[in-house]
Scaffold this active site. Structure first.
Site, PDB file in Angstrom:
ATOM      1  N   GLY A 116      20.601  12.446  -2.729  1.00 39.55           N
ATOM      2  CA  GLY A 116      21.763  12.823  -3.441  1.00 39.55           C
ATOM      3  C   GLY A 116      21.502  12.526  -5.044  1.00 39.55           C
ATOM      4  O   GLY A 116      21.599  13.613  -5.805  1.00 39.55           O
TER       5      GLY A 116
ATOM      6  N   MET B 267      19.978   2.455  11.595  1.00 42.28           N
ATOM      7  CA  MET B 267      20.493   3.435  10.329  1.00 42.28           C
ATOM      8  C   MET B 267      19.358   4.669  10.240  1.00 42.28           C
ATOM      9  O   MET B 267      18.533   4.521  11.011  1.00 42.28           O
ATOM     10  CB  MET B 267      20.375   2.479   9.111  1.00 42.28           C
ATOM     11  CG  MET B 267      22.027   1.844   8.880  1.00 42.28           C
ATOM     12  SD  MET B 267      21.963   1.427   7.255  1.00 42.28           S
ATOM     13  CE  MET B 267      23.282   0.890   7.082  1.00 42.28           C
TER      14      MET B 267
ATOM     15  N   THR C 186      14.368   4.855  -0.248  1.00 39.70           N
ATOM     16  CA  THR C 186      15.392   4.865   0.887  1.00 39.70           C
ATOM     17  C   THR C 186      14.805   4.659   2.253  1.00 39.70           C
ATOM     18  O   THR C 186      13.535   4.750   2.318  1.00 39.70           O
ATOM     19  CB  THR C 186      15.896   6.529   1.098  1.00 39.70           C
ATOM     20  OG1 THR C 186      16.914   6.506   2.398  1.00 39.70           O
ATOM     21  CG2 THR C 186      14.995   7.627   1.343  1.00 39.70           C
ATOM     22  N   ILE C 187      15.712   3.791   2.916  1.00 39.20           N
ATOM     23  CA  ILE C 187      15.290   3.390   4.264  1.00 39.20           C
ATOM     24  C   ILE C 187      15.003   4.531   5.139  1.00 39.20           C
ATOM     25  O   ILE C 187      14.584   4.275   6.423  1.00 39.20           O
ATOM     26  CB  ILE C 187      16.067   2.273   4.823  1.00 39.20           C
ATOM     27  CG1 ILE C 187      17.571   2.908   5.102  1.00 39.20           C
ATOM     28  CG2 ILE C 187      16.157   0.930   3.903  1.00 39.20           C
ATOM     29  CD1 ILE C 187      18.497   1.808   6.162  1.00 39.20           C
ATOM     30  N   ASP C 188      15.734   5.597   4.921  1.00 42.85           N
ATOM     31  CA  ASP C 188      15.706   6.746   5.690  1.00 42.85           C
ATOM     32  C   ASP C 188      14.436   7.478   5.806  1.00 42.85           C
ATOM     33  O   ASP C 188      14.202   8.380   6.694  1.00 42.85           O
ATOM     34  CB  ASP C 188      16.828   7.689   5.461  1.00 42.85           C
ATOM     35  CG  ASP C 188      18.193   7.023   5.266  1.00 42.85           C
ATOM     36  OD1 ASP C 188      18.363   5.862   6.045  1.00 42.85           O
ATOM     37  OD2 ASP C 188      19.030   7.555   4.817  1.00 42.85           O
TER      38      ASP C 188
ATOM     39  N   ARG D 286      20.963  -5.913  31.743  1.00 47.46           N
ATOM     40  CA  ARG D 286      21.979  -5.038  31.169  1.00 47.46           C
ATOM     41  C   ARG D 286      21.317  -3.911  30.898  1.00 47.46           C
ATOM     42  O   ARG D 286      19.991  -3.849  30.488  1.00 47.46           O
ATOM     43  CB  ARG D 286      22.722  -5.883  30.405  1.00 47.46           C
ATOM     44  CG  ARG D 286      23.663  -6.639  30.809  1.00 47.46           C
ATOM     45  CD  ARG D 286      24.185  -7.675  29.816  1.00 47.46           C
ATOM     46  NE  ARG D 286      25.330  -8.549  30.069  1.00 47.46           N
ATOM     47  CZ  ARG D 286      25.833  -9.428  29.297  1.00 47.46           C
ATOM     48  NH1 ARG D 286      25.127  -9.971  28.350  1.00 47.46           N
ATOM     49  NH2 ARG D 286      26.774 -10.052  29.642  1.00 47.46           N
TER      50      ARG D 286
ATOM     51  N   GLY E 211      22.430   4.271  -1.917  1.00 53.08           N
ATOM     52  CA  GLY E 211      22.591   3.098  -1.372  1.00 53.08           C
ATOM     53  C   GLY E 211      20.967   2.126  -1.680  1.00 53.08           C
ATOM     54  O   GLY E 211      20.086   2.912  -2.023  1.00 53.08           O
TER      55      GLY E 211
HETATM   56  O1  F6P Z   1      20.813   6.276   3.013  1.00 50.18           O
HETATM   57  C1  F6P Z   1      20.613   4.762   3.171  1.00 50.18           C
HETATM   58  C2  F6P Z   1      21.555   4.306   4.240  1.00 50.18           C
HETATM   59  O2  F6P Z   1      21.586   3.118   4.619  1.00 50.18           O
HETATM   60  C3  F6P Z   1      21.920   5.171   5.417  1.00 50.18           C
HETATM   61  O3  F6P Z   1      20.635   4.754   6.326  1.00 50.18           O
HETATM   62  C4  F6P Z   1      23.205   4.905   6.029  1.00 50.18           C
HETATM   63  O4  F6P Z   1      23.766   5.935   6.792  1.00 50.18           O
HETATM   64  C5  F6P Z   1      23.832   4.852   4.679  1.00 50.18           C
HETATM   65  O5  F6P Z   1      23.025   4.654   3.814  1.00 50.18           O
HETATM   66  C6  F6P Z   1      24.846   3.992   4.729  1.00 50.18           C
HETATM   67  O6  F6P Z   1      25.788   4.000   3.377  1.00 50.18           O
HETATM   68  P1  F6P Z   1      26.772   2.772   2.758  1.00 50.18           P
HETATM   69  O7  F6P Z   1      25.863   1.706   2.244  1.00 50.18           O
HETATM   70  O8  F6P Z   1      27.269   3.665   1.587  1.00 50.18           O
HETATM   71  O9  F6P Z   1      27.517   2.401   3.823  1.00 50.18           O
END
Ligand code: F6P
Length: 357
Positions: free
Chosen positions: A113, A178, A134-136, A171, A11
């Site tokens: 990965g 993500m 990665t944004i994660d 609300r 991603g």
């Molecule tokens: O690993 C980066 C990420 O944006 C995750 O936060 C998210 O779960 C995943 O990729 C989404 O993947 P895709 O772009 O394949 O839908």
């Protein structure tokens, strides 16, 4: 001649271009005999021989541009040893192209990965240097990945925007963030956006505790409650399931994501209307924030130094503010999770944030 293959895999995220620019600028600055093979669409380009030669001009003006000039794709690590539909051995094909192009090193920008495959290629005898994107923020061996802080900005902005409308209507709002299997992005954006409840995969939640936290706010005269929910958030009951059982349960889930399931449960428990916002891929888009531009430039520069010094088989990471080379075999296959007992969680709890425990 120094021949470098470069690819972005998995991603995308902000600052991929900035990082590649960092690598290239140093190489073109220090050597006159550099050739950069821009491999298209990640490992796919390496398998099927898709590349274009890049000059120093290709790296000009891309510091602030999101996405990747090379394109990217997901090539799951677990399928790398499985021949493709036409019977092509992917690992053999990658090695063949590396040799055919007479590469001295492969520069790989990617997440978890991607790092497993990079390590596999290292084991297969290729010279590899990697950069953590990665944004994660879940890559082991680095305190920070580029892309993360830019995504924090966007997710925070989403929560900020919800605040005003939440106050008007009284609300409950859920903002789904993500982060795949970890909660870094939700934790940071949740604290920065002033979320009242933060749910992350590392701290399984109890729906009754969430309902209690909402009622507490109600009783205190607060008209609204905002939940920052990680896409990978999991209930205490589900956390007890085996990996296989949980996967099976997710397959049959009637809701599109955890937030929709939570919304239904919150309505049932509190009678309160719930609205859901999913910023989704906007979190990976747009220009990198200044922090990511600095980090990716530093990492890119350090990666180029490793190449020039022939110190292959490493990822460049940042540890306590210093850029470091971390052996790929130590990085591959590990996940950097949020420690539920870390001080950031403690401090968040001290200011009244509930983690639904
Ligand atoms: O690993 C980066 C990420 O944006 C995750 O936060 C998210 O779960 C995943 O990729 C989404 O993947 P895709 O772009 O394949 O839908």
């Amino acid at each position: 001649m120094l021949r470098i293959g470069m690819l972005t895999s998995g991603g995308d995220c902000q600052a991929l271009n900035a990082a590649m620019r960092g690598v290239a600028k140093v190489l073109f600055e220090k050597r006159e005999d550099v050739e950069i093979y821009g491999i298209e669409d990640g490992y796919k380009g390496l398998i099927y021989g898709k590349y274009r030669l890049l000059t120093s001009r290709d790296f000009s003006g891309i510091l602030t541009i999101g996405g990747t000039i090379l394109g990217t794709s997901r090539q799951p690590f677990k399928l790398m040893r499985v021949p493709d539909d036409n019977g092509i051995d992917k690992v053999a094909a990658m090695k063949k192209n590396y040799k055919k192009w007479k590469l001295d090193c492969l520069v790989v920008l990617g997440g978890n990965g991607t790092h497993k495959t990079a390590n596999l290629l290292r084991e297969e005898g290729l010279n590899v240097v990697t950069l953590p994107k990665t944004i994660d923020n879940d890559i082991w061996g680095t305190d920070m990945t580029f892309g993360f802080q830019s995504a924090v900005d966007i997710a925070t902005n989403a929560i900020d925007c919800i605040h005003t409308t939440a106050a008007s209507h009284g609300r409950v709002f859920i903002v789904e963030v993500m982060g795949h299997k970890v909660g870094w992005l939700t934790l940071h954006a949740g604290i920065a956006g002033g979320a009242d409840i933060i749910l992350i995969p590392e701290i399984p939640y109890d729906i009754d505790k969430i309902a209690e936290a909402i009622s507490r706010r109600d009783k205190a005269g607060k008209r609204f409650t905002i939940l920052a929910v990680a896409e990978g958030a999991i209930s205490k009951e589900d956390a007890k399931l085996s990996k296989k059982e949980y996967k099976e349960k997710l397959k049959n889930r009637k809701h599109p994501s955890v937030s929709y399931e939570l919304a239904e449960q919150i309505l049932a428990k509190t009678g309160k209307e719930v609205r859901i916002t999913v910023p989704g891929h906007t979190q990976r888009g747009g220009a990198p924030c200044p922090y990511d531009r600095v980090l990716s430039t530093r990492l890119g520069s350090a990666a180029a130094e490793l190449i020039l010094d022939k110190k292959f088989g490493n990822m460049v990471g940042i540890v306590d503010g210093e850029i470091k080379a971390v052996p790929l075999e130590e990085v591959a296959g590990k996940l950097k999770k949020v420690d539920p007992d870390c001080s950031a969680i403690r401090e968040a709890k001290n200011v009244g944030i509930s983690f639904g425990e």
